[in-house]
Write an enzyme that holds these catalytic residues in place. Structure first.
Site: not given
Ligand code: 2HA
Ligand code: ZN
Length: 279
Positions: A123, A146, A148, A176, A217
């Site tokens: 990413e 990033h 999940h 909050e 995602h």
């Molecule tokens: O690194 O999360 O979006 C793997 C991921 C791709």
């Molecule tokens: Zn991801």
């Protein structure tokens, strides 16, 4: 696992790197970063790391498909593509690396880590473009994260995918929230990950939001520190968890924080909530 030499050892003790090693382990324990899920990039303070980079660097050069003008000559600590957050603490030299953006903004040079032909996160486009977008808004900005986050992903199945509605729901789930992310959350349409296209769209949202949801995602968060980016995501994820709990409870929602109470709250904490998201 590669033997750690003296320079690597000093570099691994740089506070930013130590913090990232601990944080990725915590994030894995939260269940957000299964397998190779999640990636982080961190704009480093040059003076903390340059003395410890070997003269043999750069090891490898990567051509970028896009120019990153605002990041030229900057060093970024980045998680490696395909590697697991769970393993970073055990094998940082293979699972992390430092890249330097070239003078012209067209290349990324690997200057440390990514041992064994590793490379930066898949990413990277979303990360570099989002750093540029956030830096234009906030000179203190340094982190793109990033992950999940489980309940935020779940919520993208059960809640309408509107920035206004989703921001308002999240604000109402914990008192909050509006104080922590008064601008609300940005949402992309579902897109193929790991592409320049999703990078462009994520960065475009990052002009207005520090949190950007990727439906089905995960989420992107940003901040001046790892703590700040993590805290933002953690707060939104907690609100999403409460949403999923109350939504699946047979009693349903019997009362909630009203729009007027949100307005009063924002006033009391001296934050400006996104006027487009309050009725
Ligand atoms: O690194 O999360 O979006 C793997 C991921 C791709
Ligand atoms: Zn991801």
């Amino acid at each position: 696992m590669k033997m750690i030499n003296k320079k690597d050892e000093i570099l691994l003790n740089v506070p930013e790197i130590q913090e990232l090693m601990k944080l990725t382990q915590d994030m894995w324990k939260m269940g957000w970063d299964e397998r190779n899920g999640g990636n982080i990039s961190y704009l480093l303070k040059e003076e903390n790391i340059i003395p410890y980079l070997s003269e043999a660097y750069p090891k490898r050069q990567m051509v970028l498909d896009f120019k990153v003008e605002l990041l030229k000559n900057q060093y970024l600590l980045v998680t490696a593509s395909g590697e697991y957050f769970r393993n970073i603490i055990m094998d940082p030299l293979a699972t992390l690396g430092i890249i330097r953006i070239s003078e012209d903004g067209n290349f990324a040079e690997i200057v440390w880590g990514f041992e064994g032909e590793g490379k930066p996160t898949s990413e990277l486009s979303s990360h570099l473009m989002s750093h540029e977008a956030r830096l234009a808004e906030d000179p203190e900005h340094r982190v793109i994260m990033h992950t999940h986050a489980t309940n935020l992903i779940a919520m993208t199945f059960t809640h309408v995918l509107s920035e206004k509605e989703m921001s308002s729901t999240l604000w109402k789930m914990c008192t909050e929230c509006i104080v922590v992310f008064p601008e609300g959350v940005g949402i992309l349409p579902w897109m193929i990950p790991g592409t320049d296209e999703i990078g462009i769209e994520t960065a475009s949202k990052m002009k207005d939001f520090r949190l950007v949801v990727w439906p089905h995602h995960g989420i992107f968060g940003s901040g001046a520190t790892l703590n700040e980016a993590f805290g933002l995501i953690e707060t939104a994820e907690k609100a999403a968890e409460i949403y999923m709990l109350v939504k699946s409870h047979p009693a349903g929602i019997m009362q909630e924080i009203t729009d007027q109470q949100l307005i009063d709250l924002a006033k009391a904490f001296n934050v400006k909530p996104n006027p487009l998201f309050l009725s």
